[in-house]
Design a protein around this motif. Sequence first.
Motif, PDB file in Angstrom:
ATOM      1  N   LEU A 362      37.064  36.979  40.011  1.00  0.00           N
ATOM      2  CA  LEU A 362      38.276  36.759  39.324  1.00  0.00           C
ATOM      3  C   LEU A 362      39.659  36.746  40.291  1.00  0.00           C
ATOM      4  O   LEU A 362      40.336  35.884  40.470  1.00  0.00           O
ATOM      5  CB  LEU A 362      38.685  37.278  37.991  1.00  0.00           C
ATOM      6  CG  LEU A 362      37.779  36.874  36.852  1.00  0.00           C
ATOM      7  CD1 LEU A 362      37.946  37.546  35.584  1.00  0.00           C
ATOM      8  CD2 LEU A 362      37.751  35.222  36.556  1.00  0.00           C
ATOM      9  N   ALA A 363      39.448  37.992  40.753  1.00  0.00           N
ATOM     10  CA  ALA A 363      40.682  38.220  41.933  1.00  0.00           C
ATOM     11  C   ALA A 363      40.546  37.129  42.941  1.00  0.00           C
ATOM     12  O   ALA A 363      41.672  36.602  43.287  1.00  0.00           O
ATOM     13  CB  ALA A 363      40.397  39.646  42.323  1.00  0.00           C
ATOM     14  N   ALA A 364      39.431  36.930  43.427  1.00  0.00           N
ATOM     15  CA  ALA A 364      39.359  35.984  44.363  1.00  0.00           C
ATOM     16  C   ALA A 364      39.850  34.457  44.082  1.00  0.00           C
ATOM     17  O   ALA A 364      40.611  33.587  44.755  1.00  0.00           O
ATOM     18  CB  ALA A 364      37.809  35.809  45.251  1.00  0.00           C
ATOM     19  N   ILE A 371      42.950  29.786  39.061  1.00  0.00           N
ATOM     20  CA  ILE A 371      42.926  30.517  37.873  1.00  0.00           C
ATOM     21  C   ILE A 371      44.353  30.914  37.533  1.00  0.00           C
ATOM     22  O   ILE A 371      45.207  31.436  38.652  1.00  0.00           O
ATOM     23  CB  ILE A 371      42.123  31.443  37.374  1.00  0.00           C
ATOM     24  CG1 ILE A 371      41.989  32.746  38.239  1.00  0.00           C
ATOM     25  CG2 ILE A 371      40.765  30.820  37.239  1.00  0.00           C
ATOM     26  CD1 ILE A 371      41.243  33.655  37.569  1.00  0.00           C
ATOM     27  N   SER A 372      45.116  31.113  36.492  1.00  0.00           N
ATOM     28  CA  SER A 372      46.100  31.537  36.244  1.00  0.00           C
ATOM     29  C   SER A 372      46.365  33.070  36.020  1.00  0.00           C
ATOM     30  O   SER A 372      45.285  33.602  35.685  1.00  0.00           O
ATOM     31  CB  SER A 372      47.023  30.820  34.907  1.00  0.00           C
ATOM     32  OG  SER A 372      46.189  31.262  33.946  1.00  0.00           O
ATOM     33  N   GLY A 373      47.436  33.749  35.947  1.00  0.00           N
ATOM     34  CA  GLY A 373      47.458  35.084  35.406  1.00  0.00           C
ATOM     35  C   GLY A 373      47.154  35.386  34.053  1.00  0.00           C
ATOM     36  O   GLY A 373      46.730  36.336  33.856  1.00  0.00           O
ATOM     37  N   LEU A 374      47.490  34.313  33.267  1.00  0.00           N
ATOM     38  CA  LEU A 374      47.036  34.534  31.988  1.00  0.00           C
ATOM     39  C   LEU A 374      45.632  34.538  31.797  1.00  0.00           C
ATOM     40  O   LEU A 374      44.951  35.299  30.867  1.00  0.00           O
ATOM     41  CB  LEU A 374      47.826  33.307  31.147  1.00  0.00           C
ATOM     42  CG  LEU A 374      47.560  33.547  29.499  1.00  0.00           C
ATOM     43  CD1 LEU A 374      47.830  35.025  28.800  1.00  0.00           C
ATOM     44  CD2 LEU A 374      47.974  32.360  28.795  1.00  0.00           C
ATOM     45  N   LEU A 376      43.373  35.526  34.003  1.00  0.00           N
ATOM     46  CA  LEU A 376      42.999  36.889  34.722  1.00  0.00           C
ATOM     47  C   LEU A 376      43.163  37.762  33.519  1.00  0.00           C
ATOM     48  O   LEU A 376      42.237  38.426  33.576  1.00  0.00           O
ATOM     49  CB  LEU A 376      43.703  36.755  36.081  1.00  0.00           C
ATOM     50  CG  LEU A 376      43.292  38.227  36.653  1.00  0.00           C
ATOM     51  CD1 LEU A 376      41.746  38.076  37.047  1.00  0.00           C
ATOM     52  CD2 LEU A 376      44.035  38.235  37.867  1.00  0.00           C
ATOM     53  N   ALA A 377      44.332  37.858  32.724  1.00  0.00           N
ATOM     54  CA  ALA A 377      44.486  39.024  32.031  1.00  0.00           C
ATOM     55  C   ALA A 377      43.447  38.781  30.986  1.00  0.00           C
ATOM     56  O   ALA A 377      42.723  39.918  30.346  1.00  0.00           O
ATOM     57  CB  ALA A 377      46.111  38.888  31.626  1.00  0.00           C
ATOM     58  N   GLN A 378      43.058  37.830  30.303  1.00  0.00           N
ATOM     59  CA  GLN A 378      42.203  37.514  29.162  1.00  0.00           C
ATOM     60  C   GLN A 378      40.668  37.995  29.814  1.00  0.00           C
ATOM     61  O   GLN A 378      40.215  38.565  28.948  1.00  0.00           O
ATOM     62  CB  GLN A 378      42.268  36.164  28.754  1.00  0.00           C
ATOM     63  CG  GLN A 378      43.327  35.680  27.865  1.00  0.00           C
ATOM     64  CD  GLN A 378      43.406  34.197  27.754  1.00  0.00           C
ATOM     65  OE1 GLN A 378      42.554  33.577  28.374  1.00  0.00           O
ATOM     66  NE2 GLN A 378      44.320  33.889  26.882  1.00  0.00           N
ATOM     67  N   ALA A 379      40.560  37.661  30.927  1.00  0.00           N
ATOM     68  CA  ALA A 379      39.207  37.963  31.557  1.00  0.00           C
ATOM     69  C   ALA A 379      39.071  39.566  31.572  1.00  0.00           C
ATOM     70  O   ALA A 379      38.186  40.202  31.424  1.00  0.00           O
ATOM     71  CB  ALA A 379      38.784  37.279  33.118  1.00  0.00           C
TER      72      ALA A 379
END
Length: 415
Positions: A362-364, A371-374, A376-379
């Motif tokens: 996800l970071a990559a 992907i958006s920051g939202l 990423l936060a959900q994941a």
Amino acid sequence: MSIRRQIFLFFTGFAVVAAAPIPPLTLDSAIRTAWSNDPAVAAMALAPELTRARETQAAQPPVPEVEVRGSAPLAKDSEWSVGVGVTRRLPQAERVELARAYARLEGDSLPFELRERRRLVAGEVRRLWYELAVQQAREQAALRAAETQREILRSAERRRAAGETPDLELDLLRLDLARAENARAIAEAEAEGGSQRLRIRLRLPAGSAPRIETGLPALLERPPPEISDAPAGQTSLELSNLEVRRAETALALARASSRPVWSIGAGLDFERRANDATGKLETEPRLSVQASKPWPGARPFNRGEVLEREAALRISAATREARREEFMAELSATLSALRSLRSALEGYRALIKDASELPLRLAAAFARGEISGLQLAQARQQQISVESDYFSAVSRYLAALAEAETATGIVPTLP
């Protein structure tokens, strides 16, 4: 070799030895340390002296009794007699051997009680060790999560500088980093607390600080115990068998005591009496011998004690059978629960592997703007939830494993 060189080698060699790293503490060495520092174990190790003292006392023969005899006339002061003798009871050899056997049985329980104490101490150390293993694993996971979150936040800040990330997503990632830092601090505190509890249980000196490396993966690979792993002479069952033997010996001793013993004695008497031929007073020495035997056909004087010992024997035998059935039932239930938890834990292994690799992917993807920051936060929340469930399952499994290993009496060998 010169003296100066010898002195130099001596001090440098000492420095190397002093600087040598202390080997990490293993589970078996921790259990042995707890044994050696446990006051109850040390006290029980000295208890065989009581057995020798009790057996010595039981084998003591009866002490001879000194008798003093005398008589004086009531009407006239012409005749009197005095005497002294020694009397001794003749103990039955059977009763002496039974008394010695009963004294030995009183002390035979001490090795079993010492083994039971060591088993319980090993169980306490094992439980604390497994708890610390989970806490250290949580700490490592929290450290990795916080580091990953910092990398994500740095990537988001670079994108924000390029105008690709809104402020709202950046604030959300900062909030996730703060939560990860708090989780890391809590995990570190729990691991430190678990380590201190283990050190206190081991009674380590204040200046001693051995490294404690539990190694969670190695613990999870330990094969679960089976019923066949339990020793045939389980300590609780051995103590029950010993209790039955003690009751049998006490009954035999009570029955032997119901038969009174003989006694025999001898003495020297001096009698002052008038000579029948001359009528003069003379002192006449006499050697006396006496013996006593029980009254024939007398009822046992300890009939109530014999009945009490018979009842105690029946109670001990019934308790032994009940304890054997209870032990097997508890052991079967514990091992069944352990196998169920191990099967459930296997399902988490693949899931936790995917959850550990998810932040990297996800970071990559976030760095590439896919992907958006939202998202990423959900994941990240999904990953945290999976890790929490995994560690909870591991904690329950290791608690059941410690209980099963303690129940089956698995302990390291004595050094």
